[in-house]
Design a protein around this motif. Structure first.
Motif, short mmCIF file in Angstrom:
data_model
loop_
_atom_site.label_atom_id
_atom_site.label_comp_id
_atom_site.label_asym_id
_atom_site.label_seq_id
_atom_site.Cartn_x
_atom_site.Cartn_y
_atom_site.Cartn_z
N PRO A 251 -10.74 15.73 -89.21
CA PRO A 251 -10.86 16.84 -88.25
C PRO A 251 -12.29 17.20 -87.87
O PRO A 251 -12.59 17.45 -86.70
CB PRO A 251 -10.16 18.01 -88.97
N LYS A 252 -13.20 17.19 -88.85
CA LYS A 252 -14.59 17.56 -88.58
C LYS A 252 -15.24 16.55 -87.64
O LYS A 252 -15.89 16.91 -86.65
CB LYS A 252 -15.37 17.64 -89.88
N LYS A 253 -15.04 15.26 -87.95
CA LYS A 253 -15.62 14.20 -87.13
C LYS A 253 -14.97 14.16 -85.76
O LYS A 253 -15.64 13.93 -84.75
CB LYS A 253 -15.44 12.85 -87.85
N ARG A 254 -13.66 14.38 -85.72
CA ARG A 254 -12.94 14.34 -84.44
C ARG A 254 -13.47 15.42 -83.50
O ARG A 254 -13.68 15.17 -82.31
CB ARG A 254 -11.44 14.53 -84.70
N LYS A 255 -13.71 16.61 -84.04
CA LYS A 255 -14.25 17.70 -83.21
C LYS A 255 -15.63 17.34 -82.67
O LYS A 255 -15.94 17.59 -81.50
CB LYS A 255 -14.32 18.98 -84.06
N LEU A 256 -16.45 16.73 -83.53
CA LEU A 256 -17.81 16.34 -83.12
C LEU A 256 -17.77 15.29 -82.02
O LEU A 256 -18.49 15.39 -81.02
CB LEU A 256 -18.56 15.79 -84.33
N MET A 257 -16.88 14.29 -82.17
CA MET A 257 -16.88 13.15 -81.25
C MET A 257 -16.16 13.43 -79.94
O MET A 257 -16.19 12.60 -79.03
CB MET A 257 -16.27 11.92 -81.92
N LYS A 258 -15.54 14.59 -79.81
CA LYS A 258 -14.89 14.93 -78.54
C LYS A 258 -15.91 14.98 -77.41
O LYS A 258 -15.61 14.63 -76.27
CB LYS A 258 -14.12 16.24 -78.66
N LYS A 259 -17.13 15.43 -77.73
CA LYS A 259 -18.18 15.44 -76.70
C LYS A 259 -18.52 14.03 -76.26
O LYS A 259 -18.73 13.76 -75.08
CB LYS A 259 -19.45 16.12 -77.25
N GLY A 260 -18.59 13.12 -77.23
CA GLY A 260 -18.86 11.72 -76.91
C GLY A 260 -17.77 11.12 -76.05
O GLY A 260 -18.04 10.36 -75.12
N LEU A 261 -16.53 11.49 -76.35
CA LEU A 261 -15.40 10.98 -75.59
C LEU A 261 -15.41 11.51 -74.16
O LEU A 261 -15.14 10.77 -73.20
CB LEU A 261 -14.09 11.37 -76.28
N THR A 262 -15.76 12.77 -74.01
CA THR A 262 -15.86 13.36 -72.67
C THR A 262 -16.95 12.67 -71.86
O THR A 262 -16.77 12.38 -70.67
CB THR A 262 -16.16 14.87 -72.76
N LEU A 263 -18.08 12.38 -72.51
CA LEU A 263 -19.17 11.69 -71.81
C LEU A 263 -18.73 10.27 -71.42
O LEU A 263 -19.09 9.79 -70.34
CB LEU A 263 -20.41 11.65 -72.70
N ALA A 264 -17.95 9.64 -72.28
CA ALA A 264 -17.43 8.30 -71.97
C ALA A 264 -16.55 8.33 -70.72
O ALA A 264 -16.68 7.49 -69.83
CB ALA A 264 -16.64 7.76 -73.17
N GLU A 265 -15.67 9.31 -70.65
CA GLU A 265 -14.80 9.45 -69.47
C GLU A 265 -15.62 9.71 -68.22
O GLU A 265 -15.35 9.15 -67.15
CB GLU A 265 -13.81 10.59 -69.69
#
Length: 369
Positions: A251-265
């Motif tokens: 959960p902690k890492k998933r929350k952090l990487m959501k920004k990276g995923l948004t930037l990827a999109e």
């Protein structure tokens, strides 16, 4: 070191304890700093190197390890001092050279940066593909940002970055990262037609899934390259794979990487020309600096700020574009490209200031080379 549930912060803490017992274990320090880099936590990286510095103050490379987190925290004066200390001990230390280039580049000392790095390049022969091409990426970017004749950028791309692939011991993925990163910079400046064949070639090579999911930063750039060259199916597959990987994180890492995923999109949407959707994804308060968890430095990520500025202008939101460009110019007032974007924004609003801003841009375009 692996911590329970692959908790990065716990792993860094374990490295810190190890380094208290073995402060000269700079391999462990490097491993911990790499972990901090992929967490986007330059503050932790700095604490670690400061912890062991008294035991290693005659080691050249420790100063490069000190300078880099200082750079990422915006402490340019301290970073320059640290890098110069390492360079003074060993003029062939690539990390001290690299850190000094970062400082010169950030401070828009473009000519000083390229002269320094081109002199240092005599010692780059034994370096890894990443370090070699990354240092040349910096040189090319300084020429690009300083408005040097565009042939200089082309020459470095072809003869210093792409040519690295000819080496028998080359690591292609490390070359591709710097190659496609430079092409995105060129694309934002409207000059990708000079590199269309290379972009298509790169997109073709990156279609090999063996290169996917090795580096988040490379995946972001690959999504842009795929979208830009019409490889929609590959782009969708890569993006869906990233989404799947994030969903399986703790959960902690998933929350952090959501920004990276948004930037990827957003990189994908920008590449295929859907600026409305890309802007919607990035939101009104976007700052690429907050996306360091993708494993990229502030300098590497800054291109996504440039992408945002250009999309705002292309979408007709000149007021917002002016606001964010002027904010960036307070940090880097010597960048001609930003002044040209600002001129465009004021012109779109019919503002009288556009003329003087254009004059400032013209002056800077002739100032460095």
């Amino acid at each position: 070191m692996l911590s329970p549930n692959r908790d990065d912060e716990v792993a860094v803490e374990l490295h810190s304890k190890l380094l208290k017992e073995f402060p000269k274990d700079l391999v462990s320090l490097k491993r911990a700093q790499v972990l901090c880099f992929y967490m986007g936590r330059a503050d932790l990286s700095l604490q670690l190197v400061q912890q062991v510095l008294p035991s290693n103050n005659q080691q050249d490379f420790v100063y490069g390890m000190l300078a880099f987190p200082l750079l990422e925290l915006g402490r340019m004066e301290d970073a320059e001092k640290a890098a110069k200390k390492g360079f003074q001990i060993n003029k062939e230390d690539p990390w001290s050279q690299h850190a000094l280039c970062h400082v010169y580049q950030y401070e828009c000392r473009f000519k000083e940066a390229v002269e320094f790095m081109e002199e240092c390049s005599k010692s780059w022969g034994p370096l890894s593909s990443f370090m070699n091409t990354h240092n040349w990426w910096h040189v090319a970017l300084c020429y690009l940002e300083g408005n040097a004749p565009f042939e200089k950028v082309c020459e470095i791309y072809e003869n210093r970055i792409w040519k690295e692939l000819d080496r028998i011991d080359a690591s292609p993925v490390e070359v591709y990262l710097n190659a496609v990163g430079l092409l995105l910079r060129v694309h934002v400046r409207g000059k990708i037609h000079f590199f269309e064949d290379y972009l298509k070639m790169l997109a073709g090579y990156l279609s090999d899934r063996a290169f996917w999911y090795l580096e988040w930063h490379l995946d972001l750039l690959t999504l842009w390259a795929f979208a830009c060259t019409g490889k929609t199916l590959e782009a969708r597959d890569l993006l869906e794979g990233l989404e799947s990987k994030v969903s399986m994180m703790n959960p902690k890492k998933r929350k952090l990487m959501k920004k990276g995923l948004t930037l990827a999109e957003a990189a994908y949407e920008y590449g295929r020309g859907d600026f409305t959707r890309a802007l919607e994804l990035l939101g009104p308060d976007f700052d690429a600096e907050s996306c360091k968890m993708v494993g990229a430095s502030g300098e590497q990520l800054d291109v996504f700020n440039e992408v945002w500025y250009v999309m705002l202008l292309d979408a007709g939101d000149a007021k917002k574009a002016i606001e964010v460009i002027e904010k960036q110019l307070k940090k880097r007032s010597g960048t001609p490209f930003l002044w040209r974007l600002l001129e465009r924004g004021y012109s779109m609003l019919g503002k009288q200031e556009a003329e003087s801003i254009g004059a400032k841009a013209k002056m800077l375009e002739a100032a460095y080379f």
